[in-house]
Design a protein around this motif. Structure first.
Motif, PDB file in Angstrom:
ATOM      1  N   ASN A  12       0.830  -1.197   0.000  1.00 15.02           N
ATOM      2  CA  ASN A  12       0.000   0.000   0.000  1.00 15.02           C
ATOM      3  C   ASN A  12       0.866   1.249   0.000  1.00 15.02           C
ATOM      4  N   SER A  13       1.947   1.238   0.799  1.00 14.94           N
ATOM      5  CA  SER A  13       2.860   2.374   0.830  1.00 14.94           C
ATOM      6  C   SER A  13       3.494   2.587  -0.538  1.00 14.94           C
ATOM      7  N   LEU A  14       3.815   1.507  -1.212  1.00  9.82           N
ATOM      8  CA  LEU A  14       4.413   1.601  -2.552  1.00  9.82           C
ATOM      9  C   LEU A  14       3.417   2.202  -3.541  1.00  9.82           C
ATOM     10  N   MET A  15       2.165   1.752  -3.486  1.00  8.76           N
ATOM     11  CA  MET A  15       1.143   2.257  -4.408  1.00  8.76           C
ATOM     12  C   MET A  15       0.806   3.723  -4.104  1.00  8.76           C
ATOM     13  N   MET A  16       0.904   4.123  -2.842  1.00  8.04           N
ATOM     14  CA  MET A  16       0.682   5.525  -2.510  1.00  8.04           C
ATOM     15  C   MET A  16       1.796   6.401  -3.078  1.00  8.04           C
ATOM     16  N   ALA A  17       3.018   5.872  -3.088  1.00  7.20           N
ATOM     17  CA  ALA A  17       4.126   6.597  -3.716  1.00  7.20           C
ATOM     18  C   ALA A  17       3.888   6.717  -5.218  1.00  7.20           C
ATOM     19  N   ALA A  18       3.365   5.638  -5.814  1.00  6.89           N
ATOM     20  CA  ALA A  18       3.045   5.675  -7.245  1.00  6.89           C
ATOM     21  C   ALA A  18       1.962   6.714  -7.522  1.00  6.89           C
ATOM     22  N   ARG A  19       0.968   6.779  -6.641  1.00  4.67           N
ATOM     23  CA  ARG A  19      -0.108   7.762  -6.820  1.00  4.67           C
ATOM     24  C   ARG A  19       0.444   9.182  -6.790  1.00  4.67           C
ATOM     25  N   SER A  20       1.367   9.442  -5.884  1.00 11.11           N
ATOM     26  CA  SER A  20       1.949  10.780  -5.791  1.00 11.11           C
ATOM     27  C   SER A  20       2.639  11.169  -7.091  1.00 11.11           C
ATOM     28  N   ILE A  21       3.345  10.219  -7.691  1.00  8.92           N
ATOM     29  CA  ILE A  21       4.025  10.485  -8.963  1.00  8.92           C
ATOM     30  C   ILE A  21       3.007  10.791 -10.058  1.00  8.92           C
ATOM     31  N   VAL A  22       1.999   9.937 -10.165  1.00  9.67           N
ATOM     32  CA  VAL A  22       1.011  10.072 -11.242  1.00  9.67           C
ATOM     33  C   VAL A  22       0.180  11.334 -11.052  1.00  9.67           C
ATOM     34  N   GLY A  26       1.740  12.853 -14.004  1.00 10.66           N
ATOM     35  CA  GLY A  26       1.078  12.100 -15.054  1.00 10.66           C
ATOM     36  C   GLY A  26       1.526  10.648 -15.092  1.00 10.66           C
ATOM     37  N   LEU A  27       0.723   9.822 -15.755  1.00 14.10           N
ATOM     38  CA  LEU A  27       0.995   8.386 -15.813  1.00 14.10           C
ATOM     39  C   LEU A  27       2.290   8.074 -16.536  1.00 14.10           C
ATOM     40  N   SER A  28       2.651   8.895 -17.515  1.00  9.30           N
ATOM     41  CA  SER A  28       3.880   8.646 -18.269  1.00  9.30           C
ATOM     42  C   SER A  28       5.125   8.770 -17.398  1.00  9.30           C
ATOM     43  N   ALA A  29       4.996   9.461 -16.253  1.00  2.00           N
ATOM     44  CA  ALA A  29       6.150   9.650 -15.358  1.00  2.00           C
ATOM     45  C   ALA A  29       6.376   8.447 -14.446  1.00  2.00           C
ATOM     46  N   LEU A  30       5.424   7.534 -14.401  1.00  3.37           N
ATOM     47  CA  LEU A  30       5.547   6.375 -13.513  1.00  3.37           C
ATOM     48  C   LEU A  30       6.353   5.273 -14.190  1.00  3.37           C
ATOM     49  N   SER A  31       7.439   4.873 -13.574  1.00  4.36           N
ATOM     50  CA  SER A  31       8.264   3.781 -14.060  1.00  4.36           C
ATOM     51  C   SER A  31       8.877   3.082 -12.853  1.00  4.36           C
ATOM     52  N   LEU A  32       9.485   1.945 -13.077  1.00  3.72           N
ATOM     53  CA  LEU A  32      10.153   1.246 -11.981  1.00  3.72           C
ATOM     54  C   LEU A  32      11.237   2.126 -11.371  1.00  3.72           C
ATOM     55  N   ARG A  33      11.930   2.869 -12.216  1.00  7.23           N
ATOM     56  CA  ARG A  33      13.022   3.711 -11.726  1.00  7.23           C
ATOM     57  C   ARG A  33      12.505   4.886 -10.896  1.00  7.23           C
ATOM     58  N   GLY A  51       8.554  -7.356 -12.607  1.00  7.85           N
ATOM     59  CA  GLY A  51       9.010  -7.871 -13.895  1.00  7.85           C
ATOM     60  C   GLY A  51       9.192  -6.784 -14.928  1.00  7.85           C
ATOM     61  N   LYS A  52       8.137  -6.017 -15.201  1.00  2.42           N
ATOM     62  CA  LYS A  52       8.214  -4.935 -16.191  1.00  2.42           C
ATOM     63  C   LYS A  52       7.169  -3.881 -15.862  1.00  2.42           C
ATOM     64  N   LYS A  53       7.248  -2.758 -16.555  1.00  6.24           N
ATOM     65  CA  LYS A  53       6.408  -1.608 -16.237  1.00  6.24           C
ATOM     66  C   LYS A  53       4.925  -1.937 -16.354  1.00  6.24           C
ATOM     67  N   GLN A  54       4.517  -2.729 -17.350  1.00  7.87           N
ATOM     68  CA  GLN A  54       3.098  -3.014 -17.526  1.00  7.87           C
ATOM     69  C   GLN A  54       2.500  -3.700 -16.315  1.00  7.87           C
ATOM     70  N   TYR A  55       3.259  -4.600 -15.699  1.00  3.38           N
ATOM     71  CA  TYR A  55       2.753  -5.264 -14.496  1.00  3.38           C
ATOM     72  C   TYR A  55       2.633  -4.269 -13.335  1.00  3.38           C
ATOM     73  N   LEU A  56       3.518  -3.296 -13.295  1.00  3.31           N
ATOM     74  CA  LEU A  56       3.407  -2.235 -12.292  1.00  3.31           C
ATOM     75  C   LEU A  56       2.140  -1.429 -12.536  1.00  3.31           C
ATOM     76  N   LEU A  57       1.873  -1.063 -13.793  1.00  4.68           N
ATOM     77  CA  LEU A  57       0.679  -0.288 -14.123  1.00  4.68           C
ATOM     78  C   LEU A  57      -0.583  -1.069 -13.784  1.00  4.68           C
ATOM     79  N   ASP A  58      -0.575  -2.379 -14.044  1.00  2.37           N
ATOM     80  CA  ASP A  58      -1.745  -3.198 -13.716  1.00  2.37           C
ATOM     81  C   ASP A  58      -1.984  -3.232 -12.210  1.00  2.37           C
TER      82      ASP A  58
END
Length: 406
Positions: A12-22, A26-33, A51-58
């Motif tokens: 959940n903490s990881l996904m909240m960090a992803a939300r802050s980026i997006v 924007g969504l294009s700024a979200l990557s594993l890096r 594994g790859k960015k698409q699985y992160l997006l899913d």
């Protein structure tokens, strides 16, 4: 998805960090890096897990969908306390649903619209989006049925679509009194039966007032300036408002950046010229089979399908991109106001069945346009089934009008 399972708290903490980026970039700024830098996870751990960015997006889409569904449940529980459910109460609840998403769940709303406007959905992301749409519609239908509404099945999908559309606009325009008045008027018209009664509010002054937020003279689209304007419009349509910069426009127009800067000093100048050109080109597409003349040279035929519905969907998508960009950059709010004020301008062409009633004023046109546009963006899959579903929502809304006025 690959790799070992992590605790729910860590994920959940990881996904909240992803939300802050997006939400911020924007969504294009979200990557594993970028997620690794924001969360403190190593790139190796993220790569091993996803594994790859698409699985992160899913995974991100699934997390945000669950958050949206939880929020829908909370709103539904509160709304059920409001009895009896007359149109005035229903209008207040519609406004509350929008304002709650904008004020109390702003980051979640921004990230969710990023997912909705991404046209490259995987099947998993599309399924997550569809689950939220169904939950939203079901919540409104249950509320209407509990209140004894005779046409809950017709009205619920329209309200759900309208709320989605106006939430996006409210993220950038919610502080404008002109917009708030227009939104309230649209809600009242939708609930009262779409088409005007003899005492109906005249929407034109409100729409003109909102449109006047963009206080600029029309751009000159002749000569070199016109060529660059076409390049800007093409870039907005294909890559979104976020892609606009002097350098990007120069590359698209095949001119030096200094030439772009000579004609358009600021990013706002660039956006005004390009969006104005794009709207004009797309409007031409509604008046004839496709834009012709100089606008053809920039490949506008590649941007959209010639069918009127497809042209309007492109207009709608551009408006959504502008609103989402303006939610992050207040300097773009006048452009968002212009896009919102244009809703319904082509309703007689796109909704001929409604126009055939003889009661199509600009208020009815705006409601139908907002509902159709909201239904489009909340559909996880853009295909013929989705188009038929949107058409059914609009047909039932027109039936609701006819029945409620018999």
């Amino acid at each position: 998805m690959q790799g070992p399972r992590h605790s729910d708290d860590k994920m959940n903490s990881l996904m909240m960090a992803a939300r802050s980026i997006v939400a911020e970039k924007g969504l294009s700024a979200l990557s594993l890096r970028t997620l690794g830098k924001a969360s403190g996870w190593t790139l190796g751990d993220l790569t091993y897990h996803f594994g790859k960015k698409q699985y992160l997006l899913d995974a991100f889409a699934d997390h945000e969908a669950k958050e949206q569904i939880e929020a829908i449940g909370g709103f539904a529980a509160l709304a059920k306390l409001m009895t009896p459910l007359d149109n005035q109460t229903l209008a207040a609840l519609t406004n509350l649903c929008i304002d709650d998403a904008v004020s109390n769940r702003r980051a979640l709303s921004l990230s969710w619209f990023e997912l909705l406007l991404d046209r490259e959905h995987s099947d998993a992301t599309a399924a997550a989006i569809e689950s939220v749409r169904k939950e939203q519609t079901a919540a409104w239908q249950e509320l209407l049925e509990q209140g004894g509404h005779p046409h809950a099945g017709w009205l619920a999908p329209a309200i759900a679509a309208f709320v989605a559309e106006e939430t996006l606009h409210s993220l950038s325009l919610g502080a404008l009194p002109e917009y708030r008045l227009l939104r309230n008027a649209n809600i009242a018209r939708m609930l009262d039966g779409v088409f005007p009664a003899s005492h109906a509010l005249d929407f034109a002054p409100l729409i003109d007032r909102l449109h006047s937020q963009l206080r600029r003279e029309p751009s000159d689209h002749s000569g070199r300036r016109g060529t660059i304007s076409q390049a800007i419009g093409d870039l907005v349509a294909t890559s979104g408002v976020g892609a606009i910069s002097h350098r990007a426009v120069a590359m698209r127009a095949d001119v030096p950046p200094s030439t772009v800067a000579h004609y358009f000093r600021t990013r706002a100048d660039i956006l005004h010229a390009g969006i104005e050109w794009l709207y004009a080109a797309l409007q031409d597409g509604l008046q004839q089979d496709m834009p012709r003349g100089p606008r053809d040279s920039m490949g506008i035929r590649k941007i959209l399908d010639p069918a009127p519905g497809a042209v309007v969907r492109t207009l709608s998508r551009v408006g959504h991109q502008i609103s989402l960009a303006a939610a992050r950059d207040p300097a773009l709010a006048p452009f968002a106001a212009m896009a919102r004020s244009r809703r319904g301008r082509h309703a007689r062409i796109v909704f001929p069945a409604a126009a055939a009633t003889g009661n199509m004023d600009i208020g009815a046109a705006q409601v139908l346009s907002l509902v159709a546009s909201g239904a489009h963006i909340t559909s996880g899959i853009w295909d013929k089934t989705m188009i038929r579903s949107v058409a059914e929502i609009l047909e039932n809304l027109i039936k609701y009008y006819r029945t409620s006025h018999e």
